[in-house]
Structure formats: structure tokens, C-alpha cells
Design a protein around this motif. Structure first.
Motif, short mmCIF file in Angstrom:
data_model
loop_
_atom_site.label_atom_id
_atom_site.label_comp_id
_atom_site.label_asym_id
_atom_site.label_seq_id
_atom_site.Cartn_x
_atom_site.Cartn_y
_atom_site.Cartn_z
N UNK A 42 4.71 63.35 3.17
CA UNK A 42 3.42 62.91 3.69
C UNK A 42 2.38 63.94 3.22
N UNK A 43 1.42 63.47 2.42
CA UNK A 43 0.43 64.38 1.82
C UNK A 43 -0.96 64.00 2.28
N UNK A 44 -1.73 65.00 2.69
CA UNK A 44 -3.12 64.83 3.12
C UNK A 44 -4.02 65.11 1.91
N UNK A 45 -4.68 64.09 1.41
CA UNK A 45 -5.55 64.26 0.24
C UNK A 45 -6.94 64.70 0.69
N UNK A 46 -7.52 63.98 1.65
CA UNK A 46 -8.83 64.32 2.23
C UNK A 46 -8.72 64.23 3.74
N UNK A 65 -4.92 68.72 0.77
CA UNK A 65 -4.00 69.29 -0.20
C UNK A 65 -2.69 69.78 0.39
N UNK A 66 -2.43 69.53 1.66
CA UNK A 66 -1.20 70.00 2.29
C UNK A 66 -0.20 68.86 2.44
N UNK A 67 1.08 69.22 2.38
CA UNK A 67 2.16 68.23 2.35
C UNK A 67 3.23 68.60 3.37
N UNK A 76 8.44 59.41 12.32
CA UNK A 76 7.27 60.29 12.25
C UNK A 76 6.08 59.60 12.90
N UNK A 77 5.15 60.44 13.37
CA UNK A 77 3.87 59.95 13.86
C UNK A 77 2.78 60.85 13.29
N UNK A 78 1.77 60.24 12.72
CA UNK A 78 0.66 61.00 12.17
C UNK A 78 -0.63 60.39 12.67
N UNK A 79 -1.59 61.23 13.02
CA UNK A 79 -2.86 60.76 13.55
C UNK A 79 -3.98 61.68 13.08
N UNK A 80 -5.19 61.17 13.12
CA UNK A 80 -6.33 61.96 12.68
C UNK A 80 -7.63 61.23 12.96
N UNK A 81 -8.66 61.63 12.25
CA UNK A 81 -9.97 60.99 12.42
C UNK A 81 -10.79 61.64 13.50
N UNK A 82 -12.07 61.34 13.45
CA UNK A 82 -13.03 61.87 14.43
C UNK A 82 -13.88 60.73 14.97
N UNK A 109 -10.29 59.67 6.07
CA UNK A 109 -9.10 60.46 5.77
C UNK A 109 -8.29 59.69 4.73
N UNK A 110 -7.70 60.41 3.80
CA UNK A 110 -6.88 59.78 2.76
C UNK A 110 -5.50 60.43 2.78
N UNK A 111 -4.47 59.59 2.89
CA UNK A 111 -3.09 60.05 3.01
C UNK A 111 -2.23 59.35 1.97
N UNK A 112 -1.32 60.08 1.37
CA UNK A 112 -0.35 59.53 0.42
C UNK A 112 1.04 59.73 0.99
N UNK A 113 1.85 58.67 0.95
CA UNK A 113 3.24 58.75 1.39
C UNK A 113 4.18 58.53 0.22
N UNK A 114 5.32 59.17 0.26
CA UNK A 114 6.29 59.01 -0.82
C UNK A 114 7.63 59.59 -0.43
#
Length: 325
Positions: A42-46, A65-67, A76-82, A109-114
Motif C-alpha cells: 500500500x503506497x501513499x502517492x499524495x 512517498x511512503x509504503x 487491512x483498513x486504511x483511512x484519510x482525508x480532511x 489523496x492518491x493511493x496505489x495498491x499492489x
């Protein structure tokens, strides 16, 4: 990586990076799902996100830029945003998708999964080398973050040849990810830590040259310019194994992949010659002066036995009891 030996092992275990999907989301958001891949990325692009998985007591904070590398996790659970708007909950689909409300404040927010694909040897090695959840941090200007941005842009643009480009970027992503992990992490004892140790590198070079040879402790210590005691102690500390097992982490991978590599070489050679498997067998037997039926494999006669397999003896003029090689 830091050594040719590590690159060689990655080739032997057939490491491949795969992007399964990417998304941009506006406003508060949350996504939770099960994991079907042994090595999930799971990679956080922006933007920023908080990731939780089984085995974690507290969420991991992911910045640009963190993975996160999820090793053998089930969910897994991922959350974000304002913002104060309603939370957008979704299950990411394949390809590049957009969620949330476009009128939300701020950029998405932009996320890449792989995931990382490896053969059965690689699964064993990486499962040992990686923690249950690894957090790879990257600065804004790092090669890892740059590759993530290119991957996300290619996935969202949908240009001609994008599928090919995404495969290449995903492969480079795995390379940069593992480079960053090796540089940042306090590696646990195991093969990855051994292969990134400069003092042991000459001995590993020796073992890779002849992986099937039973190297002695004296030979390996001499190659590393160390005493046998110092070499054995250093290897035991880094590998987590006894000195008698010095060759195992590298030789096992090379030995397991060697036959597969030879089979691939033979298949490629056969395709270039335009020959089917049966035709190659026929060609070799006839080259020795033997005679076989023109069509191979031979059909099973009604009520009879199966056609000859590898090792079946055939009569040839110069070798009365030759076997199909």
C-alpha cells in the motif's frame, strides 16, 4: 541493491511487482478489505493516510512517498482525508478510480495498491526477511516517491501502451522499495541481512559461482579475509544460524532455481527451432542413427500401455539399449 549476490537471488526467485489498483479520493474516506496476497503493498502517492492491519496495535501513519509492506496479513483498513463532510467508504476496484466529492476542500489523496510475486523459494525467503508489517519512509525527492508518482500518473492517464508502462514501473517500484527498506530498517537476522553485509560479500560471491559445491568454513573465511572463528561468529549473528549452515541461504535459492533456469533455456531453444517437445525427442534419437515413429508423443493403443516416457529404452544401431534423454 548493495551487492550483485542480492540482485542474483532476486532474479532466481523471480521477483515481480504488480499494481492491482490505484485511486484518488476527496474528503474524509475509509476502505477496509481482506488481503489475498502473501506480500501486499500500500503506497501513499499524495496526501496522508492511517493504515491498520491484523498484528498492529496502533495504525501506521503514511505520508507522501511512503509504503507499507504487509507480509502474510489477512486484512487491512486504511483511512484519510480532511474536512467535515461524510466519510466516503469504498472497496477499491481494479484500474484507476476516483471517489468522494469533487467539491471537497483540498487536493485528493492518491493511493496505489499492489503486491510482490515470487516463486515458492522466494516466498520462503521474503517471509523470513520481512516483518509482518514493514513501513518504508521516503522523502519527497526520493527515487521511490518519484517512481510512485510516475506509476500513478500512468495508471490515471490511460494512454496507449499504459499497461506495458505500468508493468515496468511496478517492477522498478519493488526495486526501489526494497532498496529503501534495506537502507532504513534494522534488518532481523536472515539471508537479506547477510547479503547486505560488505565483509561477507566476497564469500557470497564464491558461493554463487558454484552453488552446488560443499564449501568449507576455511575457504569461505579466507575469501572474506577473516579468521574461521570471526567468520563463523559474524555469519551466525547476521543469519541467525550455525556456522555449518553458512551456504544454505544462497545455495538453496540458486539450487532450486537452477533446474528451472535450464528448463526455460531448453524451451526457448526449442521454440526458436520450431520444434515441439515430441519432435525434439525424435530429432535427438534420429541424430544417433535410431528410428522412431514420425509422430510423438506416441498414441496409447487400445488396452495397451502408455507411450514411452523419458528414460524409455529404444534400440539404435550404435547404442542397442539407448534411452530417450
Amino acid at each position: 541493491m548493495r551487492s550483485d549476490q542480492l540482485s542474483e537471488v532476486f532474479e532466481l526467485v523471480e521477483v515481480r511487482g504488480q499494481m492491482t489498483g490505484a485511486f484518488e479520493v476527496y474528503g474524509p474516506w475509509r476502505s477496509q478489505h481482506e488481503i489475498g496476497d502473501p506480500l501486499k503493498l500500500i503506497a501513499m502517492v499524495h496526501g496522508h493516510g492511517r493504515l491498520l492491519a491484523d498484528g498492529l496495535d496502533t495504525p501506521i501513519e503514511l505520508g507522501p512517498g511512503e509504503v507499507a509492506i504487509l507480509n502474510g496479513r489477512s486484512w487491512l483498513r486504511i483511512e484519510g482525508g480532511t474536512g467535515d463532510g461524510p466519510v466516503c467508504e469504498f472497496l477499491p476496484g481494479p484500474g484507476y478510480n476516483s471517489y468522494g466529492h469533487d467539491d471537497a476542500d483540498g487536493p485528493p489523496d492518491v493511493v496505489v495498491g499492489g503486491h510482490i510475486e515470487v516463486n515458492h523459494v522466494g516466498r520462503t525467503l521474503l517471509a523470513q526477511a520481512l516483518p509482518p508489517v514493514g513501513h518504508v519512509r521516503a522523502a519527497e525527492a526520493s527515487a521511490l516517491h518519484r517512481n510512485l508518482r510516475l506509476l500513478a500518473e500512468e495508471a490515471g492517464a490511460g494512454r496507449v501502451g499504459s499497461a506495458f508502462a505500468i508493468r515496468q514501473y511496478a517492477q522498478l517500484l519493488v526495486l526501489e522499495l526494497l532498496r529503501a527498506y534495506v537502507d532504513q530498517a534494522d534488518l532481523p537476522p536472515g539471508w537479506l541481512r547477510v547479503m547486505t553485509d560488505e565483509r561477507l560479500s566476497p564469500a557470497l560471491t564464491l558461493m554463487h559461482g558454484e552453488p552446488g559445491r560443499p564449501w568449507s568454513l576455511e575457504e569461505l573465511a579466507r575469501a572474506a579475509a577473516m579468521s574461521r572463528t570471526s567468520f563463523a561468529e559474524r555469519f551466525r549473528t547476521l543469519a541467525g544460524g550455525a556456522a555449518a549452515d553458512v551456504p544454505r541461504p544462497v545455495a538453496d535459492a540458486a539450487g532450486a532455481a537452477g533446474p528451472a533456469r535450464r528448463r526455460r533455456t531448453r524451451r526457448v531453444a526449442g521454440r526458436r527451432a520450431g520444434l515441439r517437445v515430441g519432435e525434439r525427442v525424435q530429432h535427438r534419437v534420429q541424430a544417433r542413427g535410431g528410428h522412431v515413429a514420425p509422430a510423438l508423443p506416441l498414441p496409447r493403443p487400445p488396452g495397451g500401455r502408455a507411450p514411452p516416457r523419458r528414460g524409455t529404452r529404444l534400440n539404435t544401431p550404435d547404442r542397442p539399449h539407448a534411452a530417450i534423454p
